[in-house]
Design a protein around this motif. Structure first.
Motif, PDB file in Angstrom:
ATOM      1  N   GLY A  19       1.875   7.187  -6.967  1.00 64.25           N
ATOM      2  CA  GLY A  19       1.009   8.343  -6.822  1.00 64.25           C
ATOM      3  C   GLY A  19      -0.460   8.016  -6.688  1.00 64.25           C
ATOM      4  O   GLY A  19      -1.327   8.859  -6.968  1.00 64.25           O
ATOM      5  N   MET A  20      -0.785   6.805  -6.243  1.00 61.69           N
ATOM      6  CA  MET A  20      -2.177   6.406  -6.111  1.00 61.69           C
ATOM      7  C   MET A  20      -2.734   6.869  -4.769  1.00 61.69           C
ATOM      8  O   MET A  20      -2.000   6.970  -3.780  1.00 61.69           O
ATOM      9  CB  MET A  20      -2.304   4.878  -6.229  1.00 61.69           C
ATOM     10  CG  MET A  20      -1.848   4.322  -7.567  1.00 61.69           C
ATOM     11  SD  MET A  20      -1.884   2.501  -7.638  1.00 61.69           S
ATOM     12  CE  MET A  20      -3.634   2.198  -7.532  1.00 61.69           C
ATOM     13  N   THR A  21      -4.021   7.120  -4.730  1.00 62.41           N
ATOM     14  CA  THR A  21      -4.667   7.414  -3.457  1.00 62.41           C
ATOM     15  C   THR A  21      -4.816   6.108  -2.679  1.00 62.41           C
ATOM     16  O   THR A  21      -4.782   5.015  -3.255  1.00 62.41           O
ATOM     17  CB  THR A  21      -6.048   8.029  -3.664  1.00 62.41           C
ATOM     18  OG1 THR A  21      -6.903   7.053  -4.286  1.00 62.41           O
ATOM     19  CG2 THR A  21      -5.976   9.279  -4.539  1.00 62.41           C
ATOM     20  N   ALA A  22      -4.994   6.233  -1.374  1.00 58.21           N
ATOM     21  CA  ALA A  22      -5.177   5.036  -0.550  1.00 58.21           C
ATOM     22  C   ALA A  22      -6.402   4.266  -1.005  1.00 58.21           C
ATOM     23  O   ALA A  22      -6.388   3.022  -1.067  1.00 58.21           O
ATOM     24  CB  ALA A  22      -5.299   5.430   0.918  1.00 58.21           C
ATOM     25  N   GLU A  23      -7.461   4.975  -1.348  1.00 57.59           N
ATOM     26  CA  GLU A  23      -8.688   4.314  -1.779  1.00 57.59           C
ATOM     27  C   GLU A  23      -8.467   3.530  -3.067  1.00 57.59           C
ATOM     28  O   GLU A  23      -8.895   2.371  -3.196  1.00 57.59           O
ATOM     29  CB  GLU A  23      -9.791   5.356  -1.982  1.00 57.59           C
ATOM     30  CG  GLU A  23     -11.123   4.744  -2.406  1.00 57.59           C
ATOM     31  CD  GLU A  23     -12.197   5.804  -2.622  1.00 57.59           C
ATOM     32  OE1 GLU A  23     -13.377   5.421  -2.767  1.00 57.59           O
ATOM     33  OE2 GLU A  23     -11.861   7.010  -2.659  1.00 57.59           O
ATOM     34  N   GLN A  51       1.209   4.239  -3.054  1.00 59.61           N
ATOM     35  CA  GLN A  51       0.964   5.656  -2.785  1.00 59.61           C
ATOM     36  C   GLN A  51       2.210   6.501  -3.058  1.00 59.61           C
ATOM     37  O   GLN A  51       2.122   7.553  -3.700  1.00 59.61           O
ATOM     38  CB  GLN A  51       0.517   5.841  -1.332  1.00 59.61           C
ATOM     39  CG  GLN A  51      -0.860   5.266  -1.029  1.00 59.61           C
ATOM     40  CD  GLN A  51      -1.239   5.416   0.428  1.00 59.61           C
ATOM     41  OE1 GLN A  51      -0.860   4.617   1.269  1.00 59.61           O
ATOM     42  NE2 GLN A  51      -1.972   6.468   0.735  1.00 59.61           N
ATOM     43  N   GLU A  52       3.374   6.022  -2.588  1.00 65.72           N
ATOM     44  CA  GLU A  52       4.593   6.812  -2.698  1.00 65.72           C
ATOM     45  C   GLU A  52       5.219   6.740  -4.081  1.00 65.72           C
ATOM     46  O   GLU A  52       5.717   7.740  -4.600  1.00 65.72           O
ATOM     47  CB  GLU A  52       5.612   6.340  -1.645  1.00 65.72           C
ATOM     48  CG  GLU A  52       5.185   6.598  -0.210  1.00 65.72           C
ATOM     49  CD  GLU A  52       5.024   8.079   0.081  1.00 65.72           C
ATOM     50  OE1 GLU A  52       5.925   8.855  -0.304  1.00 65.72           O
ATOM     51  OE2 GLU A  52       4.001   8.465   0.673  1.00 65.72           O
ATOM     52  N   LEU A  79       0.837  -1.200   0.000  1.00 65.83           N
ATOM     53  CA  LEU A  79       0.000   0.000   0.000  1.00 65.83           C
ATOM     54  C   LEU A  79       0.879   1.260   0.000  1.00 65.83           C
ATOM     55  O   LEU A  79       0.615   2.211  -0.757  1.00 65.83           O
ATOM     56  CB  LEU A  79      -0.914  -0.009   1.221  1.00 65.83           C
ATOM     57  CG  LEU A  79      -1.864   1.178   1.395  1.00 65.83           C
ATOM     58  CD1 LEU A  79      -2.825   1.276   0.217  1.00 65.83           C
ATOM     59  CD2 LEU A  79      -2.645   1.042   2.711  1.00 65.83           C
ATOM     60  N   HIS A  80       1.906   1.253   0.835  1.00 66.27           N
ATOM     61  CA  HIS A  80       2.816   2.393   0.896  1.00 66.27           C
ATOM     62  C   HIS A  80       3.494   2.614  -0.453  1.00 66.27           C
ATOM     63  O   HIS A  80       3.628   3.765  -0.925  1.00 66.27           O
ATOM     64  CB  HIS A  80       3.866   2.164   1.985  1.00 66.27           C
ATOM     65  CG  HIS A  80       4.907   3.228   2.066  1.00 66.27           C
ATOM     66  ND1 HIS A  80       4.666   4.470   2.612  1.00 66.27           N
ATOM     67  CD2 HIS A  80       6.217   3.248   1.639  1.00 66.27           C
ATOM     68  CE1 HIS A  80       5.765   5.206   2.531  1.00 66.27           C
ATOM     69  NE2 HIS A  80       6.715   4.489   1.950  1.00 66.27           N
ATOM     70  N   ALA A 134      -5.597   2.418  -4.261  1.00 65.18           N
ATOM     71  CA  ALA A 134      -4.668   1.314  -4.025  1.00 65.18           C
ATOM     72  C   ALA A 134      -5.369   0.131  -3.364  1.00 65.18           C
ATOM     73  O   ALA A 134      -5.180  -1.026  -3.755  1.00 65.18           O
ATOM     74  CB  ALA A 134      -3.509   1.796  -3.158  1.00 65.18           C
TER      75      ALA A 134
END
Length: 404
Positions: A146-150, A142-143, A138-139, A152
């Protein structure tokens, strides 16, 4: 050739592993690349997608508009199934063609993101899973992406769970650390397992086994491992094999055993066993000659009723014995009765465990397991046979009946 199925969840590091295996000499078949190839303009795949989803699925240049297609299938299981029904068979056919063109001693690695989801594990000699904890993946999404948590979490939820992938794995590469640590694991797998396995497979010989009888506490993974291998064997010759059963000590919960999986392959007769031999060898289980009969027991002293064909694994990191017996034969029946007796009679389990432990201690210094195995044999006839026969009669035990 040795066929490897490589998979892993999104952001697990599978691409890094695939690239390293290719560097080491593997023939790489990339399912994602093939999925793009089979829907290029002018292909059957693109024509079928247009017929299913409409011409609006194309961009101005007549190519597949992937974002639009993604919108059409996302959250819609029926539309996704329709797309997969078009693309997956075409990808598999192209992958099969590349594999067929590889050298006989090649290591062919198929990079398949949805290997577990599509149930393809039995088609490979080994399934390699690149693994990382969900929070690490997940990290990364996002990092690094560039995906949002939702977004991902949604992508992760659309794939098999981590537990499902690990259950399908013959080998796991842990990518929770550095890239170099992952590459070191890949090199270890290549040098220590894949290359020797490919060599044994090309030579048609079992992997060597060294050392005496070392008993280990019962492991829950033995049943899972046996299930994967049994599925692989069954897929090798569905028209000849009636059933593949986990037998022997590793099939009995609570019983200490050597780390060797024993499987019984039931066939209609020994003629079928002979026809099966080259198919088992191609699947990674070459025949071992000179071990073609069990010791007859008093209930059926006819030696012909105890004939079998014996195979063993070419994989140097997973010892497997494959006993091919005619369904209904005395040897076939004994193996199943013995397993079920130990599983269901605590006193039998204790008796056999004590016998095994005594012999393992007695032959601890032996360079092989031959002396240990030979010393056990009289017990099967003198002790086990009368006791388990009485148990079977008292309980009404009967072996399975396989539909023809």
């Amino acid at each position: 050739m040795l066929k490897i199925g490589l998979t892993g969840g999104i952001a697990s590091g599978k691409s890094v592993v695939a690239a390293r295996l290719k560097e080491r000499g593997a023939v790489l078949v990339d399912a994602d690349a093939l999925a793009r190839e089979v829907v290029e303009p002018g292909t059957e795949g693109l024509e079928r997608i247009v017929a299913e989803f409409g011409a609006g699925i194309l961009d101005g240049g007549g190519r597949l508009n992937r974002p639009r297609l993604g919108e059409a299938v996302f959250g819609n299981p029926e539309r996704l199934a329709a797309l997969n029904a078009i693309v997956h068979p075409l990808v598999r056919a192209r992958a099969a063609a590349i594999t067929a063109a590889a050298a006989a001693d090649a290591v062919v690695v198929q990079d398949i993101p949805l290997l577990v989801e599509t149930g393809q594990g039995a088609a490979f000699h080994l399934v390699v899973v690149v693994d990382a904890p969900d929070d690490v993946r997940l990290h990364r999404m996002q990092e690094l992406r560039g995906m949002t948590a939702e977004a991902a979490l949604s992508r992760m939820a659309a794939q098999a769970t981590r537990e499902e992938r690990l259950a399908a794995a013959d080998a796991v590469l842990d990518n929770s650390g550095t890239v170099q640590q992952l590459l070191d694991q890949v090199d270890g797998l290549w040098d220590g397992r894949l290359v020797p396995f490919a060599h044994n497979l090309a030579e048609g010989k079992r992997a060597p086994r060294r050392g005496g009888a070392v008993l280990e506490p019962h492991r829950a993974r033995w049943a899972q491992e046996a299930g994967r291998i049994a599925a692989r064997i069954a897929a090798a010759a569905p028209d000849l094999i009636l059933a593949v059963e986990h037998i022997g000590s590793t099939s009995v919960p609570g019983l200490a055993a050597k780390d060797v999986i024993d499987l019984q392959v039931a066939v209609p007769d020994l003629e079928a066993a002979e026809r099966l031999a080259p198919l088992l060898a191609a699947a990674g289980f070459p025949a071992v000659r000179g071990v073609e009969a069990d010791t007859p027991k008093p209930g059926d002293p006819d030696r012909s009723a105890w004939l079998k064909r014996f195979h063993a694994n070419a994989d140097p990191c997973c010892a497997v014995n494959v006993h091919v017996r005619a369904a209904g034969s005395a040897g076939w029946r004994y193996a199943l009765m013995f397993r079920d007796w130990l599983r269901n009679d605590p006193s039998a389990l204790e008796l056999y465990a004590e016998h095994k432990a005594d012999l393992a201690a007695r032959y601890a210094g032996s360079p092989t397991t031959r002396a240990y195995a030979d010393a056990k044999e009289p017990w099967f006839t003198d002790e086990a046979w009368p006791r388990m026969s009485a148990w079977a009669e008292a309980t009404g035990w009967e072996p399975p009946s396989y539909a023809s």
